[in-house]
Design an enzyme around this catalytic site. Structure first.
Site, PDB file in Angstrom:
ATOM      1  CG  ASP A 128      -1.848   1.190   1.216  1.00  0.00           C
ATOM      2  OD1 ASP A 128      -1.871   1.749   0.226  1.00  0.00           O
ATOM      3  OD2 ASP A 128      -2.669   1.147   2.294  1.00  0.00           O
ATOM      4  CG  HIS A 130      -7.324   1.126  -6.823  1.00  0.00           C
ATOM      5  ND1 HIS A 130      -6.948   0.248  -7.201  1.00  0.00           N
ATOM      6  CD2 HIS A 130      -8.054   2.092  -7.537  1.00  0.00           C
ATOM      7  CE1 HIS A 130      -7.704   0.114  -8.459  1.00  0.00           C
ATOM      8  NE2 HIS A 130      -8.046   1.354  -8.728  1.00  0.00           N
TER       9      HIS A 130
END
Length: 174
Positions: free
Chosen positions: A14, A42
Site C-alpha cells: 500500500d 484502491h
C-alpha cells in the site's frame, strides 16, 4: 502527440499508487493496469461517493477515459464480474470503456486452492498470502500453461487446456 505518465511502485504494498493515478486521471485519455490481480484494492472518493476497485483501473470513474487491462494482469472472472456489476449499478458505463487483453491469465478455483493449501502447510514461514490464487496463476502464466481470457471464446481449446491443467495441478492438492 500526447505524453504518457507511468506510475510504478517498488514497495509491493500500500504505497498510494491508486491515489496518484486518480489525481492524474483528470488529464488522461486512458488508464492502463499492466500487472497484478484482485488481491489489492484502491479506494476512491469522488464527489463524496466512495468506490473500492480491485481490478478495473480507477479511470473508469471519469467520463471519457478509456480503461485497459493489460496481459500482465491475472484475472479472476468472478471478481471481475462482481466489480463490473457494482459499477454498472452506479451508472458507470463499464462495458463501453473497458478493454481487457485476451492474453490475461485467468485465476481459477484450483489456483485459490493451491494458494491456500501451500500457506496452510507452512508452519513458521507463512508469507501472508491473501489466498486468492494470484501467485499460482502467475506460475501458470510464466510456465505458458495458463488459461487466458481469449481461451473463453474457443470452448474446445478451453476444455482441452483445462483438462491438462487439472491433471497437472491435482496431484498437489491430493
Amino acid at each position: 502527440m500526447g505524453k504518457n505518465v507511468v506510475v510504478l511502485g517498488t514497495q509491493w504494498g500500500d504505497e498510494g499508487k491508486g491515489k496518484i493515478v486518480d489525481l492524474l486521471t483528470d488529464q488522461a485519455a486512458a488508464v492502463v493496469r499492466y500487472q497484478g490481480g484482485h488481491n489489492a484494492g484502491h479506494t476512491l472518493v469522488i464527489d463524496g461517493e466512495k468506490t473500492v476497485l480491485h481490478l478495473i483501473p480507477s479511470g473508469i470513474l471519469r467520463e471519457n477515459v478509456q480503461c485497459l487491462i493489460g496481459n500482465g494482469v491475472v484475472v479472476a472472472p468472478d471478481a471481475l464480474l462482481r466489480e463490473i456489476t457494482k459499477l454498472e449499478e452506479k451508472g458507470v458505463p463499464v462495458r463501453e470503456r473497458l478493454r481487457i487483453s485476451p492474453s490475461c491469465t485467468l485465476i481459477l478455483p484450483y489456483h485459490v486452492a493451491l494458494d491456500q493449501a501451500r500457506e496452510a502447510s507452512r508452519s513458521e514461514g507463512k508469507i501472508g498470502t491473501t489466498g486468492r490464487g494470484i501467485g499460482p496463476a502467475y506460475e501458470d502464466k510464466v510456465a505458458r500453461r495458463g488459461l487466458r481470457i481469449g481461451d473463453l471464446f474457443n470452448p474446445e481449446r478451453f476444455a482441452v487446456k483445462l483438462r491438462e491443467l487439472l491433471e497437472y495441478h491435482n496431484f498437489a492438492l491430493q
